[in-house]
Scaffold this motif. Sequence first.
Motif, PDB file in Angstrom:
ATOM      1  N   ARG A 187      55.550 109.831 -18.470  1.00 14.70           N
ATOM      2  CA  ARG A 187      56.847 110.192 -17.885  1.00 14.70           C
ATOM      3  C   ARG A 187      57.800 109.563 -19.081  1.00 14.70           C
ATOM      4  O   ARG A 187      58.771 110.070 -19.329  1.00 14.70           O
ATOM      5  N   THR A 188      57.791 108.249 -19.687  1.00 14.00           N
ATOM      6  CA  THR A 188      58.668 107.524 -20.645  1.00 14.00           C
ATOM      7  C   THR A 188      58.676 108.489 -21.930  1.00 14.00           C
ATOM      8  O   THR A 188      59.730 108.902 -22.490  1.00 14.00           O
ATOM      9  N   VAL A 189      57.731 109.016 -22.293  1.00 18.88           N
ATOM     10  CA  VAL A 189      57.313 109.854 -23.637  1.00 18.88           C
ATOM     11  C   VAL A 189      58.341 111.116 -23.195  1.00 18.88           C
ATOM     12  O   VAL A 189      59.229 111.530 -24.325  1.00 18.88           O
ATOM     13  N   ASP A 193      60.173 113.713 -12.790  1.00 16.99           N
ATOM     14  CA  ASP A 193      61.249 113.413 -13.302  1.00 16.99           C
ATOM     15  C   ASP A 193      62.231 114.610 -13.399  1.00 16.99           C
ATOM     16  O   ASP A 193      62.054 115.601 -13.503  1.00 16.99           O
ATOM     17  N   VAL A 216      59.133 118.841 -27.116  1.00 23.23           N
ATOM     18  CA  VAL A 216      58.727 117.842 -26.351  1.00 23.23           C
ATOM     19  C   VAL A 216      57.163 118.090 -25.632  1.00 23.23           C
ATOM     20  O   VAL A 216      56.455 116.721 -25.463  1.00 23.23           O
ATOM     21  N   GLN A 266      65.708 113.371 -24.187  1.00 25.94           N
ATOM     22  CA  GLN A 266      67.006 112.920 -24.256  1.00 25.94           C
ATOM     23  C   GLN A 266      67.616 112.759 -25.709  1.00 25.94           C
ATOM     24  O   GLN A 266      68.634 112.804 -26.095  1.00 25.94           O
ATOM     25  N   SER A 267      66.424 112.843 -26.495  1.00 26.10           N
ATOM     26  CA  SER A 267      66.731 113.001 -27.981  1.00 26.10           C
ATOM     27  C   SER A 267      67.268 114.277 -28.637  1.00 26.10           C
ATOM     28  O   SER A 267      67.297 114.537 -29.820  1.00 26.10           O
ATOM     29  N   VAL A 316      65.920 115.171 -15.591  1.00 29.71           N
ATOM     30  CA  VAL A 316      66.839 114.413 -16.678  1.00 29.71           C
ATOM     31  C   VAL A 316      67.829 115.403 -16.935  1.00 29.71           C
ATOM     32  O   VAL A 316      67.483 116.321 -17.590  1.00 29.71           O
ATOM     33  N   GLN A 353      53.751 105.918 -18.632  1.00 29.61           N
ATOM     34  CA  GLN A 353      53.616 106.136 -19.936  1.00 29.61           C
ATOM     35  C   GLN A 353      54.087 107.720 -20.549  1.00 29.61           C
ATOM     36  O   GLN A 353      54.985 107.927 -21.157  1.00 29.61           O
ATOM     37  N   ARG A 413      60.614 111.640 -21.287  1.00 32.81           N
ATOM     38  CA  ARG A 413      62.093 111.388 -21.123  1.00 32.81           C
ATOM     39  C   ARG A 413      62.774 111.122 -22.365  1.00 32.81           C
ATOM     40  O   ARG A 413      63.918 111.726 -22.690  1.00 32.81           O
ATOM     41  N   GLN A 414      61.961 110.408 -23.198  1.00 35.71           N
ATOM     42  CA  GLN A 414      62.566 109.997 -24.532  1.00 35.71           C
ATOM     43  C   GLN A 414      62.934 111.148 -25.325  1.00 35.71           C
ATOM     44  O   GLN A 414      63.918 111.534 -25.891  1.00 35.71           O
ATOM     45  N   ALA A 415      61.784 112.239 -25.361  1.00 33.89           N
ATOM     46  CA  ALA A 415      61.890 113.217 -26.337  1.00 33.89           C
ATOM     47  C   ALA A 415      63.034 114.377 -25.629  1.00 33.89           C
ATOM     48  O   ALA A 415      63.684 114.701 -26.680  1.00 33.89           O
TER      49      ALA A 415
END
Length: 663
Positions: free
Chosen positions: A228-230, A197, A244, A236-237, A199, A226, A232-234
């Motif tokens: 990759r999603t965790v 990824d 992260v 972007q927050s 980001v 799963q 990315r969310q960490a």
Amino acid sequence: MADPHTGWSSGDPQAVLDGFEQLPGFVWIFEGPELRVVAANPAVRAAVGNRSGLIGEPFRQAVPELAGQHIFELLDQALHGIRSHGYEQRVLTDRDGDGRLTEAFYTFDMAPWHNPDGSVRGVIVQAVDATGVVAARQAAETAAATAERRYRQAAGLVLELQRSLLPDLLPVLPNVQVAAHYLVASSDLVAGGDWFDAVPLPDGRLALTVGDVVGHGATAAAAMGQLRTVARQALQSGGALPQVLAALDDFAARTPATRAATTCLAVLDPTSGALEAASHGHPAPLVIDASGDSRYLPLAPAGPLGTGAGPVPVHACQLRADDVLLLYTDGLIERPRQSLREGARVLADTAAAARRGMLTEATTVPQRLPDRICTLVTERLALAGGGFGDDTTLLAAHLLPKPVAPLHLTLPADTTALRPMRRQMSDWLTRIGASGPDTSDLVHAAGEAATNAIDHAYPSGTTGTFTVHGTLDDQGVVHVTCTDQGRWRPPVPDPGGRGRGLTMIRGLVDRAEVRHTEAGTTVSMHHHIGQATNVTTVATAQAAGPHKQATVVEEFAVAVIETPTGRVLRVQGPVDLVTGPQLRAAIMQASRGGSLPLTIDLTPVTHLSSTGVKILHEVGRIITSLRVTATGQSPAHGVLELTGLGHLLPEATASGSDTGHHR
């Protein structure tokens, strides 16, 4: 048999006759307006059957079953001086005289037969029987389609799952260029566990991550999605790199499918070159500098995710301008009968060689440096090892020496400015790294905004200018404004054209606003752009290889082509305020004022403006049988769907479906 004008002889008459009789292809020679058969070699007689009285008989009477197959019509055109060609055309003939038609395929040439004074005496037809070639190709295509279908049913599901879980696009940014190649393992049994990824972070930095899940197949593919999603969310927050990694570690510890996965995470400040990187059981990133020298970052990796390894050490360093950072999975360095240390050395040497190589513009290797390195490294390492035994991911980030300057154009509010505006904007978008579809959408939208400024901003007979300004921000969004200093005249009610420009702009970009003030009008367009990721199998990558896009020609031209299925008007180049009248005249001439059916091929059109859309709406009400063709990748296709003309496309007619947004 000498030509009285040139003195050139065709040879001994008997030899010419013998050769004519033994030609492998067939030859018909017809004379006069009735197209009486005056010569036909034995291959002809084999094609239509041994019909008595063939020589001297009008062709329509000799082979009446050809009526309705568009053969007689092409012969009539040849009598009027129009030469035509057919490629693997299906022809049905009654060879046995019992009324049953036999199918054959022919590639043919129908040419006028001229008298010495230049008048048309008749028609000469030469043809080759392509039936065997067509049958062999159809059999091969059927076999290939069957094999492909079976392969996808058995193994392609994993690849499709991976594609759906990995990023479709990588960001295009002003200070750093990013590329990625993901090659699925040579064996379907070991595919499924890598992820990557890129980001953009809220503070302008860029996070890059790669990872590898234990296991293979659909379960591993779902697990990597799963993680990759965790991550990315960490990111972007706003979480710092240690936070992260802690979130990933905690998730992996609680989810059996993700436990013991490895990952490497790097956060790069594209403005300063500051880099932070850390690893959970994953190989260290590789840096290639401007001279081609390579070095691995000295990371101290912690244990794999979810194994209780504890906090991971973060390595901080400084990248220099023009450095390339490579993150990868261990499939790239695991080679048969070779240690990981040796595999890492081979990777570094291969990447350095790819960086140093000087390429000509004629090569099919991508010109963007990160794409070039990803392409050459994966190709060469796959070749050296006979494919990869595991999924392989390579993610490259090139820290640009300096960003591409913003676009700024001030042009006269005249139709002559449209072509240079499109060319300069397209060049700028190419330099910043925009993809072909994004470039097409933005250039189309800006062209409509400029057309509105030319059409509406200034009173007739007065002069003025408009300005186009373009920038790329650190989130990968292109911002384009088109500003004039006039005051737009109220649009004249016209359902066929006026008002379509703003509708097209809003359909082509993510967001658009129009602001009218006393000082003038500004159209603002905002569009998130990206470079497509390369997710494929090793075999497909080796077979296809990368290909550069063909050079776009901005010259307007039309041509009428006679085909066995009807008349086609082929249009190329831009259709705008300047060329629109030429297009309308060509359509009306080709359709004889709307009395003949017509197909308009817009595939080579580089720019279809609202002017062209208006023309197509108008002629669609005049020509009773109008069709438009444009490939799905062509700029015109999306505009047709966006502006209510999708029903003219053959696929829409065949499916009976309504049209939708092209993006």
